[in-house]
Design a protein around this motif. Structure first.
Motif, PDB file in Angstrom:
ATOM      1  N   ILE A   1       0.839  -1.209   0.000  1.00 28.83           N
ATOM      2  CA  ILE A   1       0.000   0.000   0.000  1.00 28.83           C
ATOM      3  C   ILE A   1       0.871   1.255   0.000  1.00 28.83           C
ATOM      4  O   ILE A   1       0.496   2.289  -0.565  1.00 28.83           O
ATOM      5  N   GLY A   2       2.077   1.145   0.576  1.00 29.45           N
ATOM      6  CA  GLY A   2       2.994   2.281   0.573  1.00 29.45           C
ATOM      7  C   GLY A   2       3.457   2.652  -0.817  1.00 29.45           C
ATOM      8  O   GLY A   2       3.519   3.831  -1.175  1.00 29.45           O
ATOM      9  N   LEU A   3       3.766   1.655  -1.635  1.00 26.85           N
ATOM     10  CA  LEU A   3       4.189   1.920  -3.012  1.00 26.85           C
ATOM     11  C   LEU A   3       3.036   2.487  -3.840  1.00 26.85           C
ATOM     12  O   LEU A   3       3.230   3.359  -4.697  1.00 26.85           O
ATOM     13  N   TYR A   4       1.828   1.988  -3.569  1.00 26.73           N
ATOM     14  CA  TYR A   4       0.642   2.498  -4.269  1.00 26.73           C
ATOM     15  C   TYR A   4       0.432   3.979  -3.924  1.00 26.73           C
ATOM     16  O   TYR A   4       0.190   4.810  -4.813  1.00 26.73           O
ATOM     17  N   TRP A   5       0.546   4.292  -2.630  1.00 28.87           N
ATOM     18  CA  TRP A   5       0.422   5.693  -2.192  1.00 28.87           C
ATOM     19  C   TRP A   5       1.517   6.548  -2.818  1.00 28.87           C
ATOM     20  O   TRP A   5       1.265   7.680  -3.251  1.00 28.87           O
ATOM     21  N   LEU A   6       2.734   6.014  -2.880  1.00 27.51           N
ATOM     22  CA  LEU A   6       3.855   6.759  -3.444  1.00 27.51           C
ATOM     23  C   LEU A   6       3.567   7.149  -4.892  1.00 27.51           C
ATOM     24  O   LEU A   6       3.782   8.298  -5.292  1.00 27.51           O
ATOM     25  N   GLY A   7       3.079   6.200  -5.686  1.00 28.30           N
ATOM     26  CA  GLY A   7       2.752   6.505  -7.072  1.00 28.30           C
ATOM     27  C   GLY A   7       1.682   7.575  -7.181  1.00 28.30           C
ATOM     28  O   GLY A   7       1.760   8.487  -8.011  1.00 28.30           O
ATOM     29  N   SER A   8       0.686   7.491  -6.305  1.00 29.41           N
ATOM     30  CA  SER A   8      -0.424   8.445  -6.323  1.00 29.41           C
ATOM     31  C   SER A   8       0.039   9.857  -5.975  1.00 29.41           C
ATOM     32  O   SER A   8      -0.274  10.826  -6.670  1.00 29.41           O
ATOM     33  N   ILE A   9       0.813   9.978  -4.893  1.00 37.39           N
ATOM     34  CA  ILE A   9       1.184  11.330  -4.438  1.00 37.39           C
ATOM     35  C   ILE A   9       2.247  11.958  -5.337  1.00 37.39           C
ATOM     36  O   ILE A   9       2.248  13.173  -5.546  1.00 37.39           O
ATOM     37  N   ILE A  10       3.130  11.131  -5.917  1.00 34.81           N
ATOM     38  CA  ILE A  10       4.129  11.679  -6.846  1.00 34.81           C
ATOM     39  C   ILE A  10       3.449  12.219  -8.097  1.00 34.81           C
ATOM     40  O   ILE A  10       3.790  13.291  -8.603  1.00 34.81           O
ATOM     41  N   MET A  11       2.443  11.485  -8.600  1.00 38.57           N
ATOM     42  CA  MET A  11       1.687  11.973  -9.751  1.00 38.57           C
ATOM     43  C   MET A  11       1.006  13.290  -9.426  1.00 38.57           C
ATOM     44  O   MET A  11       0.980  14.226 -10.247  1.00 38.57           O
ATOM     45  N   SER A  12       0.454  13.384  -8.226  1.00 35.65           N
ATOM     46  CA  SER A  12      -0.206  14.616  -7.797  1.00 35.65           C
ATOM     47  C   SER A  12       0.781  15.784  -7.766  1.00 35.65           C
ATOM     48  O   SER A  12       0.485  16.886  -8.233  1.00 35.65           O
ATOM     49  N   ILE A  13       1.981  15.519  -7.237  1.00 35.31           N
ATOM     50  CA  ILE A  13       2.992  16.582  -7.105  1.00 35.31           C
ATOM     51  C   ILE A  13       3.451  17.097  -8.462  1.00 35.31           C
ATOM     52  O   ILE A  13       3.521  18.310  -8.692  1.00 35.31           O
ATOM     53  N   ILE A  14       3.752  16.169  -9.392  1.00 39.39           N
ATOM     54  CA  ILE A  14       4.351  16.587 -10.665  1.00 39.39           C
ATOM     55  C   ILE A  14       3.356  17.299 -11.577  1.00 39.39           C
ATOM     56  O   ILE A  14       3.762  17.941 -12.552  1.00 39.39           O
ATOM     57  N   VAL A  15       2.070  17.199 -11.267  1.00 39.93           N
ATOM     58  CA  VAL A  15       1.065  17.941 -12.050  1.00 39.93           C
ATOM     59  C   VAL A  15       0.627  19.203 -11.312  1.00 39.93           C
ATOM     60  O   VAL A  15       0.597  20.293 -11.878  1.00 39.93           O
ATOM     61  N   PHE A  16       0.316  19.063 -10.024  1.00 34.12           N
ATOM     62  CA  PHE A  16      -0.270  20.161  -9.266  1.00 34.12           C
ATOM     63  C   PHE A  16       0.719  21.303  -9.009  1.00 34.12           C
ATOM     64  O   PHE A  16       0.398  22.472  -9.225  1.00 34.12           O
ATOM     65  N   MET A  17       1.935  20.981  -8.558  1.00 34.80           N
ATOM     66  CA  MET A  17       2.886  22.032  -8.193  1.00 34.80           C
ATOM     67  C   MET A  17       3.305  22.894  -9.389  1.00 34.80           C
ATOM     68  O   MET A  17       3.212  24.123  -9.322  1.00 34.80           O
ATOM     69  N   PRO A  18       3.758  22.294 -10.509  1.00 33.26           N
ATOM     70  CA  PRO A  18       4.091  23.155 -11.668  1.00 33.26           C
ATOM     71  C   PRO A  18       2.864  23.889 -12.208  1.00 33.26           C
ATOM     72  O   PRO A  18       2.970  25.035 -12.668  1.00 33.26           O
ATOM     73  N   GLY A  19       1.690  23.237 -12.144  1.00 31.16           N
ATOM     74  CA  GLY A  19       0.471  23.866 -12.648  1.00 31.16           C
ATOM     75  C   GLY A  19       0.117  25.132 -11.894  1.00 31.16           C
ATOM     76  O   GLY A  19      -0.441  26.079 -12.461  1.00 31.16           O
ATOM     77  N   ASN A  20       0.437  25.167 -10.598  1.00 30.20           N
ATOM     78  CA  ASN A  20       0.167  26.366  -9.798  1.00 30.20           C
ATOM     79  C   ASN A  20       0.993  27.556 -10.274  1.00 30.20           C
ATOM     80  O   ASN A  20       0.575  28.708 -10.153  1.00 30.20           O
ATOM     81  N   ILE A  21       2.166  27.248 -10.810  1.00 31.57           N
ATOM     82  CA  ILE A  21       3.107  28.308 -11.194  1.00 31.57           C
ATOM     83  C   ILE A  21       2.925  28.746 -12.644  1.00 31.57           C
ATOM     84  O   ILE A  21       2.952  29.941 -12.954  1.00 31.57           O
TER      85      ILE A  21
END
Length: 335
Positions: free
Chosen positions: A139-159
């Motif tokens: 479940i940790g690896l599944y969460w890792l994939g989910s949150i990394i995808m969120s970061i690489i789209v959401f953070m640059p998108g804010n800028i």
């Protein structure tokens, strides 16, 4: 440790309800930098409180405190989502207007619900596993994939999106959200493996007639000036395309022991990505001209739901029947 530790983290996460109300009052009167300072102080206090909860028998895994803090922020995001839908009021109104206005977009709204539901459940499950001294690598690896995808789209998108000119000091509150998952990812990946024991051209303005027709008739959301959909398509290009090439190799060559881990990370990322992309494409906060046309909804939903579900089924198959990917015993001894 016992179940009481996990229960303590759950109760601690619920303190987000009064904290967000007080934080909103501060956001209405305080300066942006004061808000950042208080926000970071709250996160530290949550980590310290989690330590107090398990003082008698502290966990061996320091990620217990990371998940405790993230469980708290997940409830905060759930509150933001509920407030945006008008279900509750007065908890994050001023903060959303002055601190992180990009959360008012359709994409920001949907990922708040994802973090407040799917990620929240994962944090509680991982905390419970640590409390019972059980493995949570899958479940940790599944969460890792989910949150990394969120970061690489959401953070640059804010800028780079339409809110790029309104980036406030509150964006510094996202630093733990970026740094801690990276550290956690290395620790999760290095845990003993339980398994071994048992559409980009469209986003980049491709001139092809087929791409133009698809975007016009089926997914006009890709052209949303908020920039999140374009970044999501780029993420698919640099995240999913290499994965499928590597996965094809893993399916053709026996003994690729890394396949189950890789499929889990990718499945988590695709689950988050497709939930957010589908939700934002249909959301009322998306300008009408960028929403999926009524006559195209059926095709859009079938295509995108299948694209999100297939990686989940593939990961389930690889994790539960890993025999093909296990190295021969002779090879393991040699290594």
């Amino acid at each position: 440790m016992s179940a009481s530790a996990a229960t303590g983290v759950f109760v601690l996460s619920l303190t987000a309800i009064p904290v967000t109300y007080l934080f909103n009052c501060l956001a209405a009167t305080g300066s942006p930098w004061v808000i950042v300072g208080v926000g970071l102080l709250v996160l530290v206090l949550i980590a310290v409180s989690a330590r107090v909860v398990v003082k008698r028998k502290p966990p061996k895994d320091p990620l217990f405190y990371v998940y405790a803090v993230f469980a708290f922020t997940s409830v905060v995001n759930l509150i933001i989502g509920l407030e945006q839908d008008g279900i509750i009021d007065g908890f994050m109104t001023h903060y959303l207007r002055e601190g992180e206005p990009y959360l008012n977009t359709a994409y920001g709204h949907v990922i708040c619900y994802w973090d407040g539901s799917a990620h929240y459940l994962m944090y509680l499950l991982m905390v419970a596993a640590i409390a019972w001294e059980q493995s949570y690598r899958t479940i940790g690896l599944y969460w890792l994939g989910s949150i990394i995808m969120s970061i690489i789209v959401f953070m640059p998108g804010n800028i780079v999106g339409k809110y790029g000119t309104r980036v406030c000091p509150a964006i510094f509150l996202s630093i733990p959200y970026v740094c801690l998952p990276i550290w956690a990812g290395f620790r999760i990946y290095n845990q003993p493996s339980v398994t071994h024991d048992t559409p980009v051209k469209i986003a980049l303005d491709c001139p092809a007639e087929l791409c133009r027709l698809y975007i016009q008739l089926h997914e006009p959301y890709i052209k949303d000036p908020a920039a999140y959909p374009k970044l999501q398509m780029l993420a698919y290009m640099f995240y999913s395309v290499p994965y499928y090439v590597i996965a094809l190799y893993g399916l053709l060559v026996p003994g690729c022991s890394w396949m189950p881990d890789l499929t889990l990370i990718h499945a988590g990322g695709l689950a988050q990505a497709q939930f957010s992309h589908i939700g934002a494409s249909l959301h009322a906060r998306t300008p009408y001209i960028y929403r999926v046309p009524e006559e195209a909804k059926e095709f859009f939903l079938i295509l995108n739901i299948m694209y999100g579900i297939l990686p989940q089924l593939f990961a389930y198959r690889c994790v539960n029947k890993p025999e093909f990917f296990m190295k021969p015993k002779q090879e393991e001894k040699t290594e």
